[in-house]
Design a protein around this motif. Sequence first.
Motif, PDB file in Angstrom:
ATOM      1  N   GLN A   2       0.106  -1.103   0.308  1.00  0.00           N
ATOM      2  CA  GLN A   2       0.062  -0.023   0.173  1.00  0.00           C
ATOM      3  C   GLN A   2       0.969   1.780  -0.157  1.00  0.00           C
ATOM      4  OE1 GLN A   2      -2.944   0.049   0.122  1.00  0.00           O
ATOM      5  NE2 GLN A   2      -4.163   1.331   1.293  1.00  0.00           N
ATOM      6  N   THR A   3       0.471   2.353  -0.962  1.00  0.00           N
ATOM      7  CA  THR A   3       1.664   3.423  -1.115  1.00  0.00           C
ATOM      8  C   THR A   3       0.986   5.016   0.223  1.00  0.00           C
ATOM      9  OG1 THR A   3       2.045   2.990  -3.252  1.00  0.00           O
ATOM     10  CG2 THR A   3       2.980   5.002  -2.148  1.00  0.00           C
ATOM     11  N   ASP A   4       1.952   5.092   0.785  1.00  0.00           N
ATOM     12  CA  ASP A   4       1.492   5.597   1.854  1.00  0.00           C
ATOM     13  C   ASP A   4       1.688   6.962   1.085  1.00  0.00           C
ATOM     14  OD1 ASP A   4       1.194   7.140   3.910  1.00  0.00           O
ATOM     15  OD2 ASP A   4       3.065   7.622   4.591  1.00  0.00           O
ATOM     16  N   ILE A   5       0.441   7.872   1.100  1.00  0.00           N
ATOM     17  CA  ILE A   5       0.335   8.665  -0.559  1.00  0.00           C
ATOM     18  C   ILE A   5       0.097  11.008   0.602  1.00  0.00           C
ATOM     19  CG2 ILE A   5      -0.388  10.634  -1.931  1.00  0.00           C
ATOM     20  CD1 ILE A   5      -1.160   7.439  -3.465  1.00  0.00           C
ATOM     21  N   ASN A   6       0.811  11.266   0.597  1.00  0.00           N
ATOM     22  CA  ASN A   6       0.566  12.810   0.912  1.00  0.00           C
ATOM     23  C   ASN A   6       0.640  13.956  -0.005  1.00  0.00           C
ATOM     24  OD1 ASN A   6       1.213  11.700   4.077  1.00  0.00           O
ATOM     25  ND2 ASN A   6       3.225  11.217   2.760  1.00  0.00           N
ATOM     26  N   LEU A   7      -0.311  14.591  -0.165  1.00  0.00           N
ATOM     27  CA  LEU A   7      -1.175  15.973  -1.214  1.00  0.00           C
ATOM     28  C   LEU A   7      -1.144  16.213   0.261  1.00  0.00           C
ATOM     29  CD1 LEU A   7      -3.305  14.674  -3.181  1.00  0.00           C
ATOM     30  CD2 LEU A   7      -1.309  14.112  -3.700  1.00  0.00           C
ATOM     31  N   ILE A   8       0.055  17.632  -0.686  1.00  0.00           N
ATOM     32  CA  ILE A   8       0.519  18.725   0.232  1.00  0.00           C
ATOM     33  C   ILE A   8       0.202  20.030  -0.551  1.00  0.00           C
ATOM     34  CG2 ILE A   8       1.469  19.909   2.065  1.00  0.00           C
ATOM     35  CD1 ILE A   8       3.353  17.232   1.959  1.00  0.00           C
ATOM     36  N   HIS A   9      -0.637  21.077   0.080  1.00  0.00           N
ATOM     37  CA  HIS A   9      -1.090  22.384  -0.580  1.00  0.00           C
ATOM     38  C   HIS A   9      -0.487  23.017   0.260  1.00  0.00           C
ATOM     39  CE1 HIS A   9      -4.019  26.019  -1.283  1.00  0.00           C
ATOM     40  NE2 HIS A   9      -3.372  25.684  -1.932  1.00  0.00           N
ATOM     41  N   GLN A  10       0.966  23.264  -0.717  1.00  0.00           N
ATOM     42  CA  GLN A  10       2.005  24.193  -0.065  1.00  0.00           C
ATOM     43  C   GLN A  10       3.184  24.834  -0.852  1.00  0.00           C
ATOM     44  OE1 GLN A  10       4.349  22.492   3.091  1.00  0.00           O
ATOM     45  NE2 GLN A  10       4.233  24.695   3.991  1.00  0.00           N
ATOM     46  N   ASP A  11       3.515  25.813  -1.440  1.00  0.00           N
ATOM     47  CA  ASP A  11       4.915  26.246  -1.918  1.00  0.00           C
ATOM     48  C   ASP A  11       6.118  24.854  -1.495  1.00  0.00           C
ATOM     49  OD1 ASP A  11       7.569  26.819  -3.036  1.00  0.00           O
ATOM     50  OD2 ASP A  11       6.233  28.867  -2.279  1.00  0.00           O
ATOM     51  N   PHE A 238       6.570  19.119  -7.911  1.00  0.00           N
ATOM     52  CA  PHE A 238       5.249  20.328  -8.113  1.00  0.00           C
ATOM     53  C   PHE A 238       4.447  18.824  -9.164  1.00  0.00           C
ATOM     54  CE2 PHE A 238       9.626  21.997  -9.512  1.00  0.00           C
ATOM     55  CZ  PHE A 238       9.143  23.715  -8.345  1.00  0.00           C
ATOM     56  N   ASN A 239       2.988  18.944  -8.467  1.00  0.00           N
ATOM     57  CA  ASN A 239       2.108  17.370  -8.042  1.00  0.00           C
ATOM     58  C   ASN A 239       2.117  17.827  -9.635  1.00  0.00           C
ATOM     59  OD1 ASN A 239       0.694  14.848  -5.827  1.00  0.00           O
ATOM     60  ND2 ASN A 239      -0.886  16.989  -6.853  1.00  0.00           N
ATOM     61  N   GLY A 240       1.149  18.806  -9.302  1.00  0.00           N
ATOM     62  CA  GLY A 240       0.014  19.311 -10.914  1.00  0.00           C
ATOM     63  C   GLY A 240      -1.411  18.321 -10.483  1.00  0.00           C
ATOM     64  N   ILE A 241      -1.428  17.243 -11.486  1.00  0.00           N
ATOM     65  CA  ILE A 241      -3.072  16.875 -10.847  1.00  0.00           C
ATOM     66  C   ILE A 241      -2.351  15.204 -10.733  1.00  0.00           C
ATOM     67  CG2 ILE A 241      -4.790  17.815 -12.120  1.00  0.00           C
ATOM     68  CD1 ILE A 241      -4.907  16.458 -14.681  1.00  0.00           C
ATOM     69  N   GLY A 242      -1.016  15.087 -10.288  1.00  0.00           N
ATOM     70  CA  GLY A 242      -0.828  13.611  -9.257  1.00  0.00           C
ATOM     71  C   GLY A 242      -0.443  12.669 -10.206  1.00  0.00           C
ATOM     72  N   THR A 243       0.049  12.671 -10.738  1.00  0.00           N
ATOM     73  CA  THR A 243       0.295  11.766 -12.580  1.00  0.00           C
ATOM     74  C   THR A 243       1.657  11.044 -11.629  1.00  0.00           C
ATOM     75  OG1 THR A 243       0.288  13.818 -14.186  1.00  0.00           O
ATOM     76  CG2 THR A 243       1.214  11.587 -14.644  1.00  0.00           C
ATOM     77  N   SER A 244       2.340  11.897 -10.731  1.00  0.00           N
ATOM     78  CA  SER A 244       3.528  10.805 -10.430  1.00  0.00           C
ATOM     79  C   SER A 244       3.049  10.135  -9.065  1.00  0.00           C
ATOM     80  CB  SER A 244       4.824  11.850  -9.243  1.00  0.00           C
ATOM     81  OG  SER A 244       5.013  12.484 -10.639  1.00  0.00           O
ATOM     82  N   ASP A 260       1.533  21.533  -4.517  1.00  0.00           N
ATOM     83  CA  ASP A 260       1.172  22.250  -4.976  1.00  0.00           C
ATOM     84  C   ASP A 260       0.498  23.471  -4.597  1.00  0.00           C
ATOM     85  OD1 ASP A 260       0.385  21.411  -8.695  1.00  0.00           O
ATOM     86  OD2 ASP A 260      -0.234  23.603  -7.715  1.00  0.00           O
ATOM     87  N   ILE A 261       0.964  24.674  -4.937  1.00  0.00           N
ATOM     88  CA  ILE A 261       0.104  25.842  -5.021  1.00  0.00           C
ATOM     89  C   ILE A 261      -1.013  25.701  -4.895  1.00  0.00           C
ATOM     90  CG2 ILE A 261       2.344  27.316  -4.221  1.00  0.00           C
ATOM     91  CD1 ILE A 261       1.682  28.039  -7.430  1.00  0.00           C
ATOM     92  N   ASP A 262      -1.719  25.266  -5.840  1.00  0.00           N
ATOM     93  CA  ASP A 262      -3.503  25.121  -6.350  1.00  0.00           C
ATOM     94  C   ASP A 262      -3.905  23.544  -5.657  1.00  0.00           C
ATOM     95  OD1 ASP A 262      -5.525  25.621  -7.814  1.00  0.00           O
ATOM     96  OD2 ASP A 262      -4.460  26.007  -9.469  1.00  0.00           O
ATOM     97  N   GLU A 263      -4.597  23.887  -4.703  1.00  0.00           N
ATOM     98  CA  GLU A 263      -5.481  23.274  -4.510  1.00  0.00           C
ATOM     99  C   GLU A 263      -6.411  22.879  -5.145  1.00  0.00           C
ATOM    100  OE1 GLU A 263      -7.809  25.185  -1.360  1.00  0.00           O
ATOM    101  OE2 GLU A 263      -7.508  23.665   0.270  1.00  0.00           O
ATOM    102  N   HIS A 264      -6.564  23.380  -6.420  1.00  0.00           N
ATOM    103  CA  HIS A 264      -7.922  22.790  -6.930  1.00  0.00           C
ATOM    104  C   HIS A 264      -7.414  21.471  -8.073  1.00  0.00           C
ATOM    105  CE1 HIS A 264     -11.158  22.153 -10.206  1.00  0.00           C
ATOM    106  NE2 HIS A 264      -9.454  22.267 -11.100  1.00  0.00           N
ATOM    107  N   TYR A 265      -5.733  21.683  -8.687  1.00  0.00           N
ATOM    108  CA  TYR A 265      -4.965  20.590  -8.869  1.00  0.00           C
ATOM    109  C   TYR A 265      -5.109  19.388  -7.768  1.00  0.00           C
ATOM    110  CZ  TYR A 265      -4.077  23.913 -12.572  1.00  0.00           C
ATOM    111  OH  TYR A 265      -3.971  24.834 -13.893  1.00  0.00           O
ATOM    112  N   LEU A 266      -4.763  19.485  -6.514  1.00  0.00           N
ATOM    113  CA  LEU A 266      -4.699  18.643  -5.560  1.00  0.00           C
ATOM    114  C   LEU A 266      -6.320  17.653  -5.401  1.00  0.00           C
ATOM    115  CD1 LEU A 266      -2.475  20.494  -2.877  1.00  0.00           C
ATOM    116  CD2 LEU A 266      -1.843  18.451  -4.127  1.00  0.00           C
TER     117      LEU A 266
END
Length: 284
Positions: A2-11, A238-244, A260-266
């Motif tokens: 199981q991959t531990d995924i952390n998406l963070i809204h921050q510079d 630079f997560n964008g819409i999370g391809t990585s 990513d600095i953009d909450e919408h993309y996250l």
Amino acid sequence: MQTDINLIHQDCVLGMRDMPAASVDLVVTSPPYNLGIDYRKYKDQVDRKAFIQWCLEWAIELKRVLAEDGSFFLNVGAVPKNPLLPHQLLLALTEAAQDGEESAPHFILQNTFHWVKSISIETTEGQAVSAGHFKPINSPRYVNDCHEYVFHLTKTGNVPLERRAAGVPYAHKSNIKRWGHNGGEDKRCRGNTWFIPYDTIHSRNKERPHPATFPVKLVEQCIRIHGKSQQTRLLDPFNGIGTSAIAAKRMGISSYTGFDIDEHYLEVAKERIHQLVDSPEQPT
Ligand SMILES: C[S@@+](CC[C@H](N)C(=O)[O-])C[C@H]1O[C@@H](n2cnc3c(N)ncnc32)[C@H](O)[C@@H]1O
């Protein structure tokens, strides 16, 4: 796993400062290229010097959080009117600190890959075959631009790779015996030209709601070739819409961190990851 995924809204510069040193094995990323792309929040056209300076800022943090035997795969494209940008950025990232500068990332360029989005070849039977997608350029002086760079940067220039993990079968099977380094397996190193087309989509807004993504397979190839298998801890500043993130999840590696600095993309990234859990075989 199981991959531990952390998406963070921050510079990402601030975010990486909070991460422990040497806490990721692999970075695969595509920063804004300063080419005037229409992101929702980020302004993608600043003075060239300021842009390079900003890249050095995030690259210094990136180097600190990268393990000694880590790999940094940097995807950068260009536009015909601005062909030097990838090279100028690369030079800045690989140069030692100049007089008056406190520090520099000073990476070593270990490999250069060409991400080929579209290609036309002639078969041995003389048939012309074209595959992939590209944005046509209507110009008397420029040809269509069908590739981007993926620079493989490391701290030492000496990081061993799993070359054949992303390999291909031999065209001539007699070479399996001929070359000892393949261990008798029908697989050779693929080389540095990677044909990875975008998936065909019917509605950009629905299926790829971001102006500058790379394909999941590009990241998967980097994960394979870096070769730390399930233990890999991946970062995309630079997560964008999370391809990585999707690649990390599909390959079942240990962890993924994306800023990513953009909450919408996250939010879109979360939705894509959620859909993957429900239906891992769907096209991405
Ligand atoms: C080229 S796109 C990355 C797309 C991503 N590879 C994908 O496939 O979805 C660059 C992203 O960087 C984000 N960005 C710009 N400045 C940032 C910063 N300082 N920290 C974190 N993200 C930033 C933009 O909002 C944009 O989504």
